[in-house]
Every structure is written in C-alpha cells, then in structure tokens.
Write an enzyme that holds these catalytic residues in place. Structure first.
Site, PDB file in Angstrom:
ATOM      1  N   THR A  87       1.051  -4.394   4.282  1.00 38.47           N
ATOM      2  CA  THR A  87       0.747  -4.711   5.677  1.00 38.47           C
ATOM      3  C   THR A  87       0.084  -6.073   5.878  1.00 38.47           C
ATOM      4  OG1 THR A  87      -1.385  -3.553   5.538  1.00 38.47           O
ATOM      5  CG2 THR A  87       0.534  -2.282   6.289  1.00 38.47           C
ATOM      6  N   THR A 140       0.813  -1.215   0.000  1.00 42.44           N
ATOM      7  CA  THR A 140       0.000   0.000   0.000  1.00 42.44           C
ATOM      8  C   THR A 140       0.844   1.262   0.000  1.00 42.44           C
ATOM      9  OG1 THR A 140      -1.809  -1.120   1.152  1.00 42.44           O
ATOM     10  CG2 THR A 140      -1.778   1.265   1.291  1.00 42.44           C
TER      11      THR A 140
END
Length: 348
Positions: free
Chosen positions: A112, A33
């Site tokens: 993540t 991300t």
C-alpha cells in the site's frame, strides 16, 4: 427424428456452456503487506512484507474461483517502499501482453505504500479498455483481522465485471473503488486507508456485487500517449519538500548535477515555494531542469502565477507530488518543453 433430437441436445449443451463461461482474470503479484507474515496473530506491525507467493494468495481465497478462471504470476515480491522504475516497466509490459490475449481483466497485488503511484503509472501506460485493479492489505496475512483475503475477492469481482471496462486503472480496498488518478493513501495503519479527496470514490463492492456511481473524467489508458513497450529506463525525476526556512535549494542543485531531469516541488499551501529554494530553481530552469509545482496539502489545487508559468514552472493542478513525479517522468520521454508538459498535466 433421432438426428434432430441429437442436434437439439448439442445446441442446448453449447448454449449452457456459453452461459456458464467465466471471465478470465490474471493475478500478478508484487509482494506487499497482503503477502506479509509475522509469528503472531495479534501483530499488525513489524511483519515482513512480500513473504507469500501468488499461489498461496490464490489458495487462501478459493471463492475467487467462482468468479473467474484464475491464473497467477509473480512479477516481484517486495515491500512496496522498494518499488523501482524497472519493476514498473516490467509490470506495464506484462499487463499489456495479457490484455492483448483472451484475459478479461488483471488484478495486481501490491503493497500500500506506493500503490497509488503504481496505479497511476499503469493508468498512463496500459493500452487496453479491459479492467486493471490494484489491491493490497493494511494488515498481514497472519493477523486475525487480516483484510487481504476480502480485498482480493473484491478485486477479482471488480476485474471480472463487464461494467469495469473503460474506467481506467482502479484500486479496490476496504470495499471501495478508487480511480488511479484520484486515490491517495490517507492513513498509515487503518484498514480504511485510501480515499480520493478531490475526485471522490468511483463506487463500492458488496459481497462481490459492483456498484459504480462516479467516473474518472481525465484521459487514461488507451487515450494516453505514453508507450513504454520499448523503454528500458525512465528519466530521473525527484521530489523536494518546501517548508519554513527551506534549504533544499542545495539539494535541487546537487540532484541536477547528478542527472535529475525534473523536480517536483511539494510546496506549501497552494504550491508556494520558499524564496531560498525558488531562487535556485529559477537558475536551474535556465539550464534545462523541468520543475513541476505540487502541494504538500492533501486536497485542493495549486495556483502557479502567470509570472512563474512564463519562467517555466509547471502547474500540476490537484495532483499529489508522488503522482506528479510519475507524469513528469513519462512526459519527459516525449518532450523537454515545459509548455507541452503543462498540456499533459491539464489532460491526464
């Protein structure tokens, strides 16, 4: 006299150069991300991960140049849900190579979703006491509330800090420092998504200043016995979930027949396994499958009975199923003996 003044000036110049010398930090990018993008400054979901390259990430935070001499390399550019053993091995080998040089620390930008798994894998395979820090973001680079730039700044500050030596691999997210052994992703979208339910935070970072108040007491990095320098693949280990009316014993049998060497069970409560699945696992243990017992509960230890331990079930302690899988894979590169594997789970 003139010669003495020249020598003195050179000495002062040399001393100033030493004082101004910055640590060297290598940034290895894997996507995620933090390198994600979408055609909207409002959107924090629906983006494409791993769009930006490492050079773009570095240029976006020019302040990190004040902290260290920065170099960058692109190891992969993926959504971390697609992390593979091959990338793990490549990453571990590159980190070890860098830390044998004059590099003082390594920062790894990472998605993540599987960050905690990669961090723990490196915690067991990096052979250096120099800092290794994983960092990512919960919001893409295009969002008006993007958290990646500050997270990256903090990660470099941590990797460049002499206090970060001998701490094992760490995760720097949302101003908090987490150990690879303890960190868990506990929220799907919030920027404060990572915590260590059983071990607690290692510390925090404020405007580039690092504060430690907790340590990881488990063995790691240089004290780990796992050497991946010559490995090209890892043993196949899978995770099965236990639940009411659990029918995944069928899955366990199919996995074993297709080459799985170990299974981690995400048990209910303190690691209990439904009889429907457990009966199958008992038979597979006799055929050479290694079975590690974890829990689907976020915090707390499992409790494998003496009877189950004698059958060969391995107690993973307070380790999450996904991290237990990492350790079981590495343990199987050393031994197939459940008793010896159990010792690894006690130490690491």
């Amino acid at each position: 006299m003139k010669k003495m003044l020249m020598c003195a000036a050179m000495a002062l110049s040399l001393g100033a150069g030493i004082l101004e010398a910055k640590p060297k930090v290598a940034i290895l990018a894997t996507g995620g991300t933090i390198a994600g993008s979408i055609d909207s400054s409002i959107a924090t979901t629906g983006y494409t991960a791993g769009v930006l390259g490492v050079d773009t990430l570095i240029k976006a935070v020019p302040q990190i140049q004040d902290l260290a001499v920065i170099s960058g390399d692109q190891i992969a550019n993926i959504d971390s849900k697609d992390m593979t053993n091959e990338i793990w091995l490549k990453l571990a080998k590159e980190v070890n190579r860098l830390l044998k040089s004059d590099v003082d620390g390594v920062v790894i930008t990472h998605g993540t979703d599987t960050m905690e798994e990669t961090a723990y894998f490196l915690n067991l395979t990096v052979k250096s006491d120099k800092p290794v820090v994983l960092v990512g973001a919960m919001r893409p680079s295009t969002a008006i509330s993007a958290d990646g730039p500050k997270n990256l700044y903090n990660a470099v500050a941590l990797a460049a800090n002499p206090q970060a030596k001998n701490k094992g691999v760490m995760v720097a997210m949302n101003d908090r420092i987490q150990s690879a052994r303890g960190v868990v992703k506990t929220h799907s979208l919030n920027v404060n998504a990572f915590s260590s339910p059983d071990m607690g935070d290692m510390g925090y970072i404020v405007d580039g200043k690092v504060f430690f108040y907790n340590t990881n007491t488990k063995l790691h990095t240089k004290k780990s016995p796992f050497d991946v320098s010559k490995l090209k693949e890892l043993p196949k280990v899978d995770i099965l979930y236990s639940y009411a009316n659990d029918g995944s014993g069928v899955a366990a049998k199919a996995l074993f027949e297709n080459g799985t060497k170990g299974i981690v069970v995400a048990g209910t409560g303190a690691g209990s396994i439904h009889d429907y699945q457990k009966d199958v696992l008992k038979e597979l243990l006799k055929k050479g499958l290694n079975v590690a017992v974890s829990s689907r509960v976020v915090a707390g230890r499992v409790a494998v009975s003496d009877t189950d331990a004698k059958l060969g079930f391995i107690d993973t302690g307070d380790m999450s199923p996904q991290k237990a899988r990492v350790l079981l894979m590495l343990a199987l590169t050393k031994t197939n003996d459940p008793k010896k594997i159990q010792e690894y789970f006690l130490k690491y």
